[in-house]
Design a protein around this motif. Structure first.
Motif, PDB file in Angstrom:
ATOM      1  N   ALA A 286       0.834  -1.206   0.000  1.00 55.84           N
ATOM      2  CA  ALA A 286       0.000   0.000   0.000  1.00 55.84           C
ATOM      3  C   ALA A 286       0.868   1.254   0.000  1.00 55.84           C
ATOM      4  O   ALA A 286       1.907   1.286   0.651  1.00 55.84           O
ATOM      5  N   ARG A 287       0.421   2.264  -0.743  1.00 52.54           N
ATOM      6  CA  ARG A 287       1.156   3.531  -0.765  1.00 52.54           C
ATOM      7  C   ARG A 287       0.844   4.315   0.506  1.00 52.54           C
ATOM      8  O   ARG A 287       1.702   4.931   1.097  1.00 52.54           O
ATOM      9  N   LYS A 288      -0.410   4.293   0.903  1.00 55.36           N
ATOM     10  CA  LYS A 288      -0.843   5.017   2.093  1.00 55.36           C
ATOM     11  C   LYS A 288      -1.970   4.208   2.730  1.00 55.36           C
ATOM     12  O   LYS A 288      -2.782   3.619   2.019  1.00 55.36           O
ATOM     13  N   THR A 289      -1.955   4.143   4.056  1.00 50.83           N
ATOM     14  CA  THR A 289      -2.985   3.356   4.743  1.00 50.83           C
ATOM     15  C   THR A 289      -3.822   4.240   5.650  1.00 50.83           C
ATOM     16  O   THR A 289      -3.283   5.050   6.397  1.00 50.83           O
ATOM     17  N   TYR A 290      -5.138   4.061   5.573  1.00 47.39           N
ATOM     18  CA  TYR A 290      -6.061   4.760   6.474  1.00 47.39           C
ATOM     19  C   TYR A 290      -6.772   3.697   7.291  1.00 47.39           C
ATOM     20  O   TYR A 290      -7.011   2.589   6.803  1.00 47.39           O
ATOM     21  N   LEU A 291      -7.118   4.028   8.525  1.00 49.78           N
ATOM     22  CA  LEU A 291      -7.880   3.096   9.348  1.00 49.78           C
ATOM     23  C   LEU A 291      -9.250   3.688   9.647  1.00 49.78           C
ATOM     24  O   LEU A 291      -9.387   4.901   9.799  1.00 49.78           O
ATOM     25  N   ILE A 292     -10.233   2.829   9.730  1.00 54.22           N
ATOM     26  CA  ILE A 292     -11.587   3.274  10.081  1.00 54.22           C
ATOM     27  C   ILE A 292     -12.166   2.260  11.054  1.00 54.22           C
ATOM     28  O   ILE A 292     -11.930   1.055  10.921  1.00 54.22           O
ATOM     29  N   GLU A 293     -12.891   2.741  12.057  1.00 55.06           N
ATOM     30  CA  GLU A 293     -13.482   1.818  13.034  1.00 55.06           C
ATOM     31  C   GLU A 293     -14.638   1.054  12.393  1.00 55.06           C
ATOM     32  O   GLU A 293     -15.428   1.625  11.645  1.00 55.06           O
ATOM     33  N   GLU A 294     -14.708  -0.229  12.739  1.00 54.75           N
ATOM     34  CA  GLU A 294     -15.702  -1.113  12.119  1.00 54.75           C
ATOM     35  C   GLU A 294     -17.157  -0.639  12.238  1.00 54.75           C
ATOM     36  O   GLU A 294     -17.875  -0.644  11.248  1.00 54.75           O
ATOM     37  N   PRO A 295     -17.617  -0.218  13.434  1.00 53.59           N
ATOM     38  CA  PRO A 295     -19.025   0.192  13.506  1.00 53.59           C
ATOM     39  C   PRO A 295     -19.346   1.377  12.597  1.00 53.59           C
ATOM     40  O   PRO A 295     -20.438   1.464  12.048  1.00 53.59           O
ATOM     41  N   ILE A 296     -18.378   2.299  12.434  1.00 52.35           N
ATOM     42  CA  ILE A 296     -18.619   3.461  11.566  1.00 52.35           C
ATOM     43  C   ILE A 296     -18.716   3.006  10.111  1.00 52.35           C
ATOM     44  O   ILE A 296     -19.621   3.410   9.380  1.00 52.35           O
ATOM     45  N   ALA A 297     -17.782   2.125   9.698  1.00 54.48           N
ATOM     46  CA  ALA A 297     -17.826   1.598   8.322  1.00 54.48           C
ATOM     47  C   ALA A 297     -19.112   0.817   8.105  1.00 54.48           C
ATOM     48  O   ALA A 297     -19.765   0.932   7.067  1.00 54.48           O
ATOM     49  N   ALA A 298     -19.511   0.014   9.108  1.00 50.83           N
ATOM     50  CA  ALA A 298     -20.736  -0.798   9.003  1.00 50.83           C
ATOM     51  C   ALA A 298     -21.964   0.102   8.855  1.00 50.83           C
ATOM     52  O   ALA A 298     -22.853  -0.174   8.048  1.00 50.83           O
ATOM     53  N   ALA A 299     -21.998   1.199   9.637  1.00 52.70           N
ATOM     54  CA  ALA A 299     -23.139   2.120   9.578  1.00 52.70           C
ATOM     55  C   ALA A 299     -23.239   2.760   8.197  1.00 52.70           C
ATOM     56  O   ALA A 299     -24.316   2.826   7.595  1.00 52.70           O
ATOM     57  N   ILE A 300     -22.083   3.209   7.672  1.00 50.95           N
ATOM     58  CA  ILE A 300     -22.078   3.837   6.341  1.00 50.95           C
ATOM     59  C   ILE A 300     -22.500   2.815   5.288  1.00 50.95           C
ATOM     60  O   ILE A 300     -23.307   3.092   4.404  1.00 50.95           O
ATOM     61  N   GLY A 301     -21.965   1.593   5.396  1.00 49.63           N
ATOM     62  CA  GLY A 301     -22.292   0.530   4.437  1.00 49.63           C
ATOM     63  C   GLY A 301     -23.752   0.115   4.495  1.00 49.63           C
ATOM     64  O   GLY A 301     -24.331  -0.325   3.508  1.00 49.63           O
ATOM     65  N   ALA A 302     -24.366   0.276   5.684  1.00 53.35           N
ATOM     66  CA  ALA A 302     -25.779  -0.092   5.836  1.00 53.35           C
ATOM     67  C   ALA A 302     -26.708   1.023   5.369  1.00 53.35           C
ATOM     68  O   ALA A 302     -27.930   0.911   5.449  1.00 53.35           O
TER      69      ALA A 302
ATOM     70  N   ILE B  91     -32.372  -0.435  15.971  1.00 56.48           N
ATOM     71  CA  ILE B  91     -30.961  -0.847  16.003  1.00 56.48           C
ATOM     72  C   ILE B  91     -30.660  -1.538  14.677  1.00 56.48           C
ATOM     73  O   ILE B  91     -31.447  -2.371  14.220  1.00 56.48           O
ATOM     74  N   VAL B  92     -29.532  -1.199  14.070  1.00 57.21           N
ATOM     75  CA  VAL B  92     -29.157  -1.832  12.802  1.00 57.21           C
ATOM     76  C   VAL B  92     -28.091  -2.889  13.060  1.00 57.21           C
ATOM     77  O   VAL B  92     -27.082  -2.622  13.726  1.00 57.21           O
ATOM     78  N   MET B  93     -28.313  -4.101  12.547  1.00 56.17           N
ATOM     79  CA  MET B  93     -27.340  -5.185  12.722  1.00 56.17           C
ATOM     80  C   MET B  93     -26.618  -5.466  11.414  1.00 56.17           C
ATOM     81  O   MET B  93     -27.226  -5.491  10.343  1.00 56.17           O
ATOM     82  N   THR B  94     -25.298  -5.659  11.515  1.00 56.47           N
ATOM     83  CA  THR B  94     -24.497  -6.019  10.336  1.00 56.47           C
ATOM     84  C   THR B  94     -23.568  -7.173  10.716  1.00 56.47           C
ATOM     85  O   THR B  94     -23.513  -7.578  11.880  1.00 56.47           O
ATOM     86  N   GLY B  95     -22.826  -7.674   9.721  1.00 54.30           N
ATOM     87  CA  GLY B  95     -21.878  -8.762   9.974  1.00 54.30           C
ATOM     88  C   GLY B  95     -22.527 -10.120   9.794  1.00 54.30           C
ATOM     89  O   GLY B  95     -23.739 -10.278   9.960  1.00 54.30           O
TER      90      GLY B  95
ATOM     91  N   ALA C 142     -21.479  -5.173   4.559  1.00 54.96           N
ATOM     92  CA  ALA C 142     -21.704  -3.783   4.990  1.00 54.96           C
ATOM     93  C   ALA C 142     -20.411  -3.043   5.319  1.00 54.96           C
ATOM     94  O   ALA C 142     -20.223  -1.894   4.921  1.00 54.96           O
ATOM     95  N   VAL C 143     -19.495  -3.718   6.041  1.00 54.36           N
ATOM     96  CA  VAL C 143     -18.252  -3.039   6.451  1.00 54.36           C
ATOM     97  C   VAL C 143     -17.402  -2.700   5.233  1.00 54.36           C
ATOM     98  O   VAL C 143     -16.885  -1.584   5.103  1.00 54.36           O
ATOM     99  N   ALA C 144     -17.272  -3.649   4.310  1.00 53.69           N
ATOM    100  CA  ALA C 144     -16.467  -3.400   3.095  1.00 53.69           C
ATOM    101  C   ALA C 144     -17.101  -2.303   2.245  1.00 53.69           C
ATOM    102  O   ALA C 144     -16.396  -1.437   1.708  1.00 53.69           O
ATOM    103  N   LEU C 145     -18.426  -2.333   2.123  1.00 57.42           N
ATOM    104  CA  LEU C 145     -19.123  -1.287   1.351  1.00 57.42           C
ATOM    105  C   LEU C 145     -18.928   0.078   1.996  1.00 57.42           C
ATOM    106  O   LEU C 145     -18.776   1.093   1.317  1.00 57.42           O
ATOM    107  N   GLY C 146     -18.912   0.087   3.336  1.00 57.28           N
ATOM    108  CA  GLY C 146     -18.696   1.331   4.066  1.00 57.28           C
ATOM    109  C   GLY C 146     -17.321   1.924   3.792  1.00 57.28           C
ATOM    110  O   GLY C 146     -17.188   3.124   3.553  1.00 57.28           O
ATOM    111  N   THR C 147     -16.296   1.064   3.781  1.00 54.27           N
ATOM    112  CA  THR C 147     -14.938   1.569   3.491  1.00 54.27           C
ATOM    113  C   THR C 147     -14.908   2.133   2.078  1.00 54.27           C
ATOM    114  O   THR C 147     -14.273   3.146   1.820  1.00 54.27           O
ATOM    115  N   GLY C 148     -15.632   1.493   1.166  1.00 48.60           N
ATOM    116  CA  GLY C 148     -15.678   1.956  -0.222  1.00 48.60           C
ATOM    117  C   GLY C 148     -16.304   3.336  -0.333  1.00 48.60           C
ATOM    118  O   GLY C 148     -15.776   4.216  -1.018  1.00 48.60           O
ATOM    119  N   LYS C 149     -17.415   3.512   0.399  1.00 45.07           N
ATOM    120  CA  LYS C 149     -18.086   4.821   0.352  1.00 45.07           C
ATOM    121  C   LYS C 149     -17.200   5.917   0.942  1.00 45.07           C
ATOM    122  O   LYS C 149     -17.196   7.046   0.476  1.00 45.07           O
TER     123      LYS C 149
END
Length: 343
Positions: free
Chosen positions: A126-142, A282-286, A315-322
């Motif tokens: 990777a040229r540059k790495t960013y980290l994102i917390e799973e629940p935030i990525a899951a929420a965006i992906g959902a 409540i939204v459930m993912t995973g 959901a989590v992967a889609l969230g990172t994409g968004k």
């Protein structure tokens, strides 16, 4: 966007999902690596390696380099990431311009564990790495708009961890991460079979049971499944029929830990946000959220509507994409910095 690809990775304990900007999810493979111990050579990665779990000769070891949501074997994780990145970017373009990568981490992860994930990604190309917390990525992906001044609750039941968070204005208000999720469900099933039926089953059989007939809330109609294992008394192979009611007993302990964790987060939620959650649900993912009745059980215990996201596993992967699509906008936005993105 600049030159090079933007890649989002859900680096899960059970499986790895990779999202490429403009293409969507391009890879979904189990996080398993098979290695020849004598030569330290990787023999298989992903689905091919998963088929080897519990079936390898002495010199070959099939292992899962992530445990409980974090890297347990740094060296193997790095090689697995490299293999997957090469697989999805098999072009000379990638060799010239390394990708920007965003990876999800559980909300309770330590600085040392974050650094291990970043280093593994950089070593993997990777040229540059960013980290994102799973629940935030899951929420965006959902499909939740996390930037509004309105409380949203996400319960992400993965393979190694269950992440629960209340999100408002792009940040986490209250969260917890427990090391009870899909893997612990499997272990509970293995233990139950040994205790109740005197039969030893493997990890994969336990997972098949969980996926096919796993139940945590009474079903209108009981279902059953035949499984094979080793009889602990005679030492011979044996076939038994397992019912969904038995699995409800087997899963009672780990599932009650998840319910308790949701309860503790709700207890610590500010009243205004708690009102939003009881309004919106409540939204459930995973993958773990797909065990039959987990949403019904949570609804029963909390009195709040529970919705399973449309594509819970992705959901989590889609969230990172968004997030990758809006990376430049987020970078100039103060909200993002306080919410688990590290830029």
């Amino acid at each position: 966007m600049g030159l090079g690809l933007d890649i989002g990775i859900d680096l899960g304990t059970a499986s790895v999902l990779i999202y490429i900007k403009g293409k969507g999810i391009v890879l979904r493979e189990p996080s398993v690596v098979a290695i020849d111990k004598n030569t330290d050579r990787i023999l298989a990665v992903g689905e091919e390696a998963r088929r080897m779990l519990g079936r390898t000769p002495g010199n070959i070891v099939a292992c899962r380099p992530l445990r409980d949501g974090v890297i347990s074997d740094y060296h193997v994780t790095e090689r697995m990431l490299k293999y997957f990145l090469n697989k999805v970017t098999a072009s000379s373009f990638f060799r010239l311009f390394k990708p920007r990568v965003m990876i999800c981490v559980p909300s309770g992860v330590t600085e040392v564990e974050k650094r291990a994930v970043e280093d593994a990604a950089v070593q993997a190309g990777a040229r540059k790495t960013y980290l994102i917390e799973e629940p935030i990525a899951a929420a965006i992906g959902a499909g939740i708009d996390i930037t509004k001044a309105c409380g949203s609750m996400v319960v992400d039941v993965g393979g190694g961890t269950t992440d629960i968070a209340v999100i408002s204005l792009g940040g986490t208000v209250v969260s917890t991460s427990i090391k009870v999720a899909g893997d612990k469900f499997d272990e509970a099933i293995v233990r139950y079979m040994r205790k109740k039926h005197n039969i030893m089953i493997g990890e994969r059989t336990a997972e098949d049971l969980k996926v096919s007939i796993g139940t945590v809330f009474p079903r209108p109609q009981e279902v059953s499944m035949d499984i094979r294992g080793r009889n602990l008394v005679s030492g011979l192979p044996k076939t038994i029929t397992v019912t969904s009611t038995e699995l409800m007993d087997a899963l009672e302990e780990p599932v009650s830990s998840v319910v308790e964790a949701v309860h503790s987060v709700l207890e610590r939620t500010p009243p205004e946000l708690a009102a939003d959650i009881s309004d919106r649900g409540i939204v459930m993912t995973g993958g773990g959220s797909l065990v039959y009745g987990l949403d019904k059980l949570l609804q029963h215990k909390t009195g709040i509507d529970v919705i399973i996201a449309d594509d819970a596993v992705s959901a989590v992967a889609l969230g990172t994409g968004k997030v990758l699509d809006n990376l430049d906008m987020l970078r100039s936005n103060d909200i993002a910095r306080g919410s688990g993105y590290s830029f």
